[in-house]
Design an enzyme around this catalytic site. Structure first.
Site, PDB file in Angstrom:
ATOM      1  N   SER A 127      72.779 155.525  37.967  1.00  0.00           N
ATOM      2  CA  SER A 127      72.770 155.463  39.425  1.00  0.00           C
ATOM      3  C   SER A 127      72.964 154.028  39.897  1.00  0.00           C
ATOM      4  O   SER A 127      72.542 153.075  39.234  1.00  0.00           O
ATOM      5  CB  SER A 127      71.404 155.968  39.896  1.00  0.00           C
ATOM      6  OG  SER A 127      71.217 155.655  41.252  1.00  0.00           O
ATOM      7  N   TYR A 151      61.775 155.771  39.383  1.00  0.00           N
ATOM      8  CA  TYR A 151      63.019 156.517  39.125  1.00  0.00           C
ATOM      9  C   TYR A 151      64.106 155.558  38.621  1.00  0.00           C
ATOM     10  O   TYR A 151      64.757 155.803  37.612  1.00  0.00           O
ATOM     11  CB  TYR A 151      63.491 157.232  40.398  1.00  0.00           C
ATOM     12  CG  TYR A 151      64.902 157.741  40.300  1.00  0.00           C
ATOM     13  CD1 TYR A 151      65.201 158.818  39.471  1.00  0.00           C
ATOM     14  CD2 TYR A 151      65.952 157.131  40.999  1.00  0.00           C
ATOM     15  CE1 TYR A 151      66.511 159.284  39.351  1.00  0.00           C
ATOM     16  CE2 TYR A 151      67.259 157.591  40.889  1.00  0.00           C
ATOM     17  CZ  TYR A 151      67.533 158.667  40.063  1.00  0.00           C
ATOM     18  OH  TYR A 151      68.823 159.112  39.942  1.00  0.00           O
ATOM     19  N   LYS A 155      66.194 155.182  34.871  1.00  0.00           N
ATOM     20  CA  LYS A 155      67.647 155.113  34.644  1.00  0.00           C
ATOM     21  C   LYS A 155      68.024 153.838  33.891  1.00  0.00           C
ATOM     22  O   LYS A 155      68.839 153.863  32.975  1.00  0.00           O
ATOM     23  CB  LYS A 155      68.402 155.174  35.980  1.00  0.00           C
ATOM     24  CG  LYS A 155      68.292 156.514  36.675  1.00  0.00           C
ATOM     25  CD  LYS A 155      68.989 157.607  35.876  1.00  0.00           C
ATOM     26  CE  LYS A 155      68.779 158.983  36.475  1.00  0.00           C
ATOM     27  NZ  LYS A 155      69.270 160.063  35.611  1.00  0.00           N
TER      28      LYS A 155
END
Ligand SMILES: NC(=O)c1ccc[n+]([C@@H]2O[C@H](COP(=O)([O-])OP(=O)(O)OC[C@H]3O[C@@H](n4cnc5c(N)ncnc54)[C@H](O)[C@@H]3O)[C@@H](O)[C@H]2O)c1
Length: 344
Positions: A127, A151, A155
């Protein structure tokens, strides 16, 4: 030679379901797995209808390494596209252990199970969030990396695990795809994004206001240093994103080595531009109110997509009007998402 067979994890989710169809259209065979943590089994019926054949699918939790090993022992798989993850930034801040256990646990279990069968080609959903607060725009792949929430860290650590794996064994090939802001839906209006609870992202929220599920949109901040003061993001049509996965897989199958690329359009649009484009596409008013900035939001973020074009021969084709029209078709045909679908 049989067509390459691709395992999709998180297969009934938003981006994966569109990628599934794109892969089949490009001649790949697809096997999907999902635990339905954030998706509906009805997606499988819609995929069946759209592809004209029953999807090969198994309900499975990707943190369950023995189940993955058993699957890979039974099924021919040439490469994996790993979408399965939890993705809500706010929730990740409240439940960091759940996010790390799921997102990193699934990646580790998957890589170990793949390793056990000699499968070493993996496409990983990363992302633009790994860029944190951009120092300059557009964002190229060599920009400073900085995750600012659990989050994002899941990643970033995921990317690092794949880099470590490639360094230890050059036969491991990974394609790390850093998505910008995926929006839109399949042109049929039969599959699309179906957030549970309050949408975390702008376009699904706008869609729910347009269809009458929510009274107005809150615009967080109109005093940023952007042309109209509202936040600017690089929105990318989910069908362009899906085609980016096809291009990445082709490259992994045809050439040695690993790569990391941005999947974005290279163009930013402000919140108010999205609101105006959605109003035009839907013919509905989108009432909005200005609210204070949200902590952690950046003013503007868009991709430098040049490397993806050079390496993969891929570039996004669809503009903001098409993103809004396709989102609206999905939203207006399925006002309650899959929950109230008539073909249960
Ligand atoms: N949508 C975005 O804005 C965005 C942006 C950048 C990156 N991503 C990444 O792209 C991927 C797909 O995102 P999406 O928007 O389609 O989300 P999504 O929630 O629609 O899809 C993810 C799917 O993974 C499944 N899943 C989660 N944990 C699982 C597990 N342990 N085992 C099996 N299945 C599991 C969920 O049920 C869901 O169907 C995710 O990795 C996400 O982090 C998304």
């Amino acid at each position: 030679m049989p067509a390459p067979r691709i395992l999709l994890t998180g297969a009934t989710g938003y981006i994966a379901s569109h990628t599934w169809l794109a892969l089949q259209a490009a001649g790949f065979e697809v096997l999907g797995v999902d635990n339905f943590a954030n998706s509906s089994p009805l997606v499988l019926q819609r995929l069946h209808e759209l592809a004209g054949r029953a999807p090969a699918f198994e309900q499975l939790d990707c943190t369950d390494e023995p189940a993955l090993r058993a699957l890979l022992a039974r099924e021919r798989v040439d490469a994996v596209v790993h979408f399965a993850a939890l993705k809500a930034v706010g929730e990740s801040t409240a439940r960091p252990l759940d996010y790390h256990a799921n997102n990193l646990g699934a990646l580790l279990a998957l890589c170990r199970a793949m390793q056990g069968r000699g499968i070493r080609r993996l496409v990983f959903s990363s992302s633009a969030t790994v860029y944190g607060r951009p120092e300059r725009l557009p964002l190229a792949e060599d920009a400073r990396l900085e995750a600012v929430n659990p989050y994002g860290r899941s990643k970033l650590v995921g990317e690092q695990i794949l880099a470590d794996l490639g360094a230890a064994d050059p036969a491991w090939q990974s394609a790390v795809l850093r998505y910008f802001n995926p929006v839109g839906a399949h042109a049929s209006g039969r599959i699309g994004e179906d957030p549970r609870g309050t949408p975390n992202n702008l376009m699904p929220y706008v869609a729910q206001v347009a269809v009458g599920r929510r009274p107005w949109l809150q615009v967080f901040g109109n005093d940023y240093e952007t042309p109209d003061g509202t936040g600017v993001r690089d929105y990318i049509h989910v069908l362009d994103l899906a085609e980016g996965h096809v291009a990445a897989l082709r490259r992994l199958l045809d050439a040695p080595g690993s790569f990391t690329v941005n999947l974005g359009t290279g163009r930013g649009h402000s919140v108010l531009e999205v609101v105006a484009a959605y109003a035009a596409a839907s013919g509905r008013d989108i009432p909005y109110r200005i609210a204070p900035r949200r902590p952690g939001d950046v003013a503007a973020c868009w991709a430098d997509p040049a490397l993806a074009e050079r390496l993969l021969g891929w570039r996004a084709q669809r503009g903001l009007a098409a993103m809004c029209e396709d989102s609206w078709r999905w939203q207006s045909l399925n006002p309650q998402g899959f929950a109230a679908a008539g073909d249960a």
